[in-house]
Design a protein around this motif. Structure first.
Motif, PDB file in Angstrom:
ATOM      1  N   GLN A  13      32.272  52.208  42.292  1.00  0.00           N
ATOM      2  CA  GLN A  13      32.867  51.138  42.829  1.00  0.00           C
ATOM      3  C   GLN A  13      33.481  50.151  42.353  1.00  0.00           C
ATOM      4  OE1 GLN A  13      30.531  50.512  46.279  1.00  0.00           O
ATOM      5  NE2 GLN A  13      29.955  51.922  46.905  1.00  0.00           N
ATOM      6  N   GLN A  14      33.769  50.338  41.362  1.00  0.00           N
ATOM      7  CA  GLN A  14      34.161  48.402  40.374  1.00  0.00           C
ATOM      8  C   GLN A  14      35.169  48.815  39.304  1.00  0.00           C
ATOM      9  OE1 GLN A  14      31.222  46.806  37.885  1.00  0.00           O
ATOM     10  NE2 GLN A  14      31.119  48.458  35.896  1.00  0.00           N
ATOM     11  N   LYS A  15      36.839  48.655  39.318  1.00  0.00           N
ATOM     12  CA  LYS A  15      37.784  48.493  37.927  1.00  0.00           C
ATOM     13  C   LYS A  15      37.334  47.388  37.471  1.00  0.00           C
ATOM     14  CE  LYS A  15      41.082  50.745  36.737  1.00  0.00           C
ATOM     15  NZ  LYS A  15      40.765  51.682  36.278  1.00  0.00           N
ATOM     16  N   VAL A  16      37.454  48.160  35.835  1.00  0.00           N
ATOM     17  CA  VAL A  16      37.240  47.470  34.342  1.00  0.00           C
ATOM     18  C   VAL A  16      39.219  46.928  33.991  1.00  0.00           C
ATOM     19  CG1 VAL A  16      36.680  47.395  32.291  1.00  0.00           C
ATOM     20  CG2 VAL A  16      34.669  47.674  34.152  1.00  0.00           C
ATOM     21  N   LEU A  17      39.019  45.783  34.077  1.00  0.00           N
ATOM     22  CA  LEU A  17      39.997  45.311  33.711  1.00  0.00           C
ATOM     23  C   LEU A  17      40.557  44.564  32.758  1.00  0.00           C
ATOM     24  CD1 LEU A  17      41.134  43.593  37.132  1.00  0.00           C
ATOM     25  CD2 LEU A  17      41.995  46.019  35.687  1.00  0.00           C
ATOM     26  N   SER A  18      41.311  45.287  31.088  1.00  0.00           N
ATOM     27  CA  SER A  18      41.375  44.087  29.922  1.00  0.00           C
ATOM     28  C   SER A  18      42.388  43.051  30.280  1.00  0.00           C
ATOM     29  CB  SER A  18      41.390  45.372  28.918  1.00  0.00           C
ATOM     30  OG  SER A  18      40.489  45.915  28.377  1.00  0.00           O
ATOM     31  N   LEU A  19      42.078  41.932  30.172  1.00  0.00           N
ATOM     32  CA  LEU A  19      43.141  40.791  30.491  1.00  0.00           C
ATOM     33  C   LEU A  19      43.606  40.361  29.138  1.00  0.00           C
ATOM     34  CD1 LEU A  19      42.173  38.970  33.840  1.00  0.00           C
ATOM     35  CD2 LEU A  19      43.644  41.499  33.124  1.00  0.00           C
ATOM     36  N   ASP A  20      44.632  39.744  29.067  1.00  0.00           N
ATOM     37  CA  ASP A  20      44.956  38.792  27.773  1.00  0.00           C
ATOM     38  C   ASP A  20      45.208  37.592  28.024  1.00  0.00           C
ATOM     39  OD1 ASP A  20      46.114  41.309  26.033  1.00  0.00           O
ATOM     40  OD2 ASP A  20      48.126  40.324  26.752  1.00  0.00           O
ATOM     41  N   ARG A  21      44.698  36.769  27.316  1.00  0.00           N
ATOM     42  CA  ARG A  21      45.186  35.318  27.132  1.00  0.00           C
ATOM     43  C   ARG A  21      46.244  34.725  28.185  1.00  0.00           C
ATOM     44  NH1 ARG A  21      43.501  30.418  24.724  1.00  0.00           N
ATOM     45  NH2 ARG A  21      45.235  28.846  25.058  1.00  0.00           N
ATOM     46  N   GLY A  22      45.927  34.219  28.929  1.00  0.00           N
ATOM     47  CA  GLY A  22      46.470  34.137  30.232  1.00  0.00           C
ATOM     48  C   GLY A  22      45.491  33.245  31.615  1.00  0.00           C
ATOM     49  N   LEU A  23      46.288  33.001  32.466  1.00  0.00           N
ATOM     50  CA  LEU A  23      45.961  32.690  33.912  1.00  0.00           C
ATOM     51  C   LEU A  23      46.357  33.530  34.524  1.00  0.00           C
ATOM     52  CD1 LEU A  23      44.371  30.378  35.127  1.00  0.00           C
ATOM     53  CD2 LEU A  23      46.702  29.316  35.452  1.00  0.00           C
ATOM     54  N   TYR A  24      45.533  34.215  35.688  1.00  0.00           N
ATOM     55  CA  TYR A  24      45.552  34.807  36.985  1.00  0.00           C
ATOM     56  C   TYR A  24      45.029  35.456  37.691  1.00  0.00           C
ATOM     57  CZ  TYR A  24      45.661  38.188  32.003  1.00  0.00           C
ATOM     58  OH  TYR A  24      46.549  38.179  31.132  1.00  0.00           O
ATOM     59  N   PHE A  25      45.885  35.688  38.905  1.00  0.00           N
ATOM     60  CA  PHE A  25      45.623  34.960  40.188  1.00  0.00           C
ATOM     61  C   PHE A  25      45.542  36.299  40.933  1.00  0.00           C
ATOM     62  CE2 PHE A  25      47.002  34.764  45.527  1.00  0.00           C
ATOM     63  CZ  PHE A  25      45.289  34.155  45.453  1.00  0.00           C
ATOM     64  N   ILE A  26      43.612  36.386  41.489  1.00  0.00           N
ATOM     65  CA  ILE A  26      43.280  37.769  41.799  1.00  0.00           C
ATOM     66  C   ILE A  26      43.718  37.704  43.632  1.00  0.00           C
ATOM     67  CG2 ILE A  26      41.007  38.925  41.997  1.00  0.00           C
ATOM     68  CD1 ILE A  26      42.080  38.722  39.427  1.00  0.00           C
ATOM     69  N   ASN A  27      44.197  38.591  44.021  1.00  0.00           N
ATOM     70  CA  ASN A  27      44.457  38.623  45.981  1.00  0.00           C
ATOM     71  C   ASN A  27      43.957  39.880  46.566  1.00  0.00           C
ATOM     72  OD1 ASN A  27      45.916  38.050  47.883  1.00  0.00           O
ATOM     73  ND2 ASN A  27      47.855  37.826  47.173  1.00  0.00           N
ATOM     74  N   TYR A  28      43.247  39.139  46.812  1.00  0.00           N
ATOM     75  CA  TYR A  28      42.683  40.475  48.165  1.00  0.00           C
ATOM     76  C   TYR A  28      43.580  40.192  48.918  1.00  0.00           C
ATOM     77  CZ  TYR A  28      38.999  42.807  51.218  1.00  0.00           C
ATOM     78  OH  TYR A  28      38.377  43.565  51.574  1.00  0.00           O
ATOM     79  N   LYS A  29      44.349  41.422  49.082  1.00  0.00           N
ATOM     80  CA  LYS A  29      45.638  41.459  49.627  1.00  0.00           C
ATOM     81  C   LYS A  29      45.541  42.019  51.410  1.00  0.00           C
ATOM     82  CE  LYS A  29      49.740  41.575  49.182  1.00  0.00           C
ATOM     83  NZ  LYS A  29      50.188  40.519  49.128  1.00  0.00           N
ATOM     84  N   ASN A  30      44.924  43.582  51.484  1.00  0.00           N
ATOM     85  CA  ASN A  30      44.349  43.638  52.851  1.00  0.00           C
ATOM     86  C   ASN A  30      43.462  44.657  52.361  1.00  0.00           C
ATOM     87  OD1 ASN A  30      45.178  46.575  52.023  1.00  0.00           O
ATOM     88  ND2 ASN A  30      47.708  45.660  51.964  1.00  0.00           N
TER      89      ASN A  30
END
Length: 296
Positions: A13-30
């Motif tokens: 039930q999980q998703k693994v994301l590889s992120l570069d250096r930076g700022l990210y907004f995690i938005n629970y849409k619906n």
């Protein structure tokens, strides 16, 4: 694209994301279930806690999004891996949610493309690739992706090489081989990431390099090589072979990169999932950075 269709274990039930250096907004849409929506938990992958920090709303106490139209910010200081996990609000409840990951840059938010359950995060940190080459008279040289070892500006015999990619997605497998003109032991033998292929100090230049990638249809090699008295060769694909016109010319320069393959499916708007109580579907989106075409 929908994720986790019909799966029930916590690991699935999980998703693994590889992120570069930076700022990210995690938005629970619906969510499909508006009465008892699933909650979304966000956390750095094990061992990556020091690479990033999670910035919560002042009234929040933990990095959990309890309902749609909520969000948090992740600050990534060095490329790392983030886990996004969905849990039902009650036993047997819905696990269908849409989560959007938006990269924030220079005072603006830009959509960065889609991450789907069968594929890789759009922002795979391919800049983490390292290429080592042993160059005659210069020793070992280590460069990042798309940087020359020897090459047009300073051609010199390349006698061995190795690839490293610490942040390689777990599903991706890379192997490579080198060849010699005289059939030296080890010529043509495929080896895994991190393994040195070739010789040192024996004046045995490479005459061919083979690169292979499996476990993904979303990435490709983009490589160039220079061989003595021959034009620079460029090769693109999941399997590439670099060699001179007669397969005997010494390798005098090489550079290797990894890029994403753009497809119509990756650029398509995802379909709206059908409601299904108890199903485990999550859609996670990120902004897609358009790659330049590999064709010349």
């Amino acid at each position: 694209m929908d994720l986790f269709r019909g799966k029930t274990s916590d690991a699935e039930q999980q998703k693994v994301l590889s992120l570069d250096r930076g700022l990210y907004f995690i938005n629970y849409k619906n969510a499909d279930d508006s009465v008892s929506p699933p909650h979304v938990m966000v956390a750095p992958a094990e061992g990556h806690e020091q690479r990033m920090e999670i910035i919560l709303h002042p009234d929040a106490t933990e990095p959990t999004l309890w309902k749609p139209n909520s969000g948090l910010v992740v600050r990534v200081n060095t490329p790392g891996t983030l886990q996004v996990q969905v849990q039902p609000a009650k036993p047997g409840g819905s696990r269908t949610a849409t989560v959007r990951v938006e990269q924030i840059q220079a005072g603006q938010t830009r959509a960065t493309g889609q991450v789907n359950g069968a594929g890789l995060p759009t922002n795979v940190a391919t800049e983490g690739l390292k290429v080592l080459g042993h160059v005659a008279g210069r020793g070992d040289i280590v460069v990042g992706p798309n940087a020359w070892i020897a090459g047009p500006a300073a051609p010199s015999r390349v006698e061995g090489m190795a690839l490293e990619w610490p942040d390689r997605p777990a599903s991706v497998d890379i192997r490579y081989a080198v060849r010699f003109a005289n059939g030296q032991t080890g010529s043509g033998k495929m080896v895994p990431l991190g393994t040195y292929a070739g010789t040192r100090g024996r004046a045995l230049p490479l005459t061919a390099v083979v690169l292979e990638m499996s476990g993904t249809d979303e990435l490709k090699f983009v490589a160039e090589a220079g061989f003595l008295n021959a034009p620079t060769l460029r090769a693109v694909g999941k399997r590439v072979v670099l060699s001179g016109p007669t397969n005997r010319e010494p390798l005098v320069g090489i550079r290797i990169g990894i890029e994403r393959i753009e497809t119509a499916e990756q650029n398509a708007t995802p379909e709206t999932p059908r409601k299904s109580a108890g199903s485990a579907r999550v859609r996670v989106f990120r902004s897609q950075q358009r790659q330049a075409s590999a064709a010349r």
